[in-house]
Motif scaffolding. Structure first.
Motif, short mmCIF file in Angstrom:
data_model
loop_
_atom_site.label_atom_id
_atom_site.label_comp_id
_atom_site.label_asym_id
_atom_site.label_seq_id
_atom_site.Cartn_x
_atom_site.Cartn_y
_atom_site.Cartn_z
N THR A 21 7.44 0.90 -3.39
CA THR A 21 7.14 -0.34 -2.67
C THR A 21 6.98 -1.48 -3.67
O THR A 21 6.36 -1.32 -4.71
CB THR A 21 5.84 -0.19 -1.85
N CYS A 31 -1.20 0.71 -4.20
CA CYS A 31 -0.10 0.46 -3.28
C CYS A 31 -0.62 0.32 -1.85
O CYS A 31 -1.39 1.17 -1.39
CB CYS A 31 0.91 1.60 -3.36
N ASP A 33 1.02 0.83 0.80
CA ASP A 33 1.64 1.84 1.66
C ASP A 33 1.11 3.25 1.42
O ASP A 33 0.78 3.96 2.36
CB ASP A 33 3.16 1.85 1.49
#
Length: 46
Positions: A21, A31, A33
């Protein structure tokens, strides 16, 4: 290679080590995600 002066308050492009990502942020903790570590894409990997 030229030297890069990094300002931690300035937004840069970061990439997740695990899922790939890419985000533009000042200094992401992890991150958004998957929660893995992020790397500044302006800093070379050795």
């Amino acid at each position: 290679m030229k030297d890069i002066s990094l300002n931690p308050d300035e937004e840069s492009t970061y990439e997740c080590f695990d899922c790939g990502t890419v985000v533009r942020a000042a200094a992401p903790e992890s991150c958004p995600d998957c929660g893995a570590d992020m790397r500044n894409r302006q800093t070379p990997i050795e």
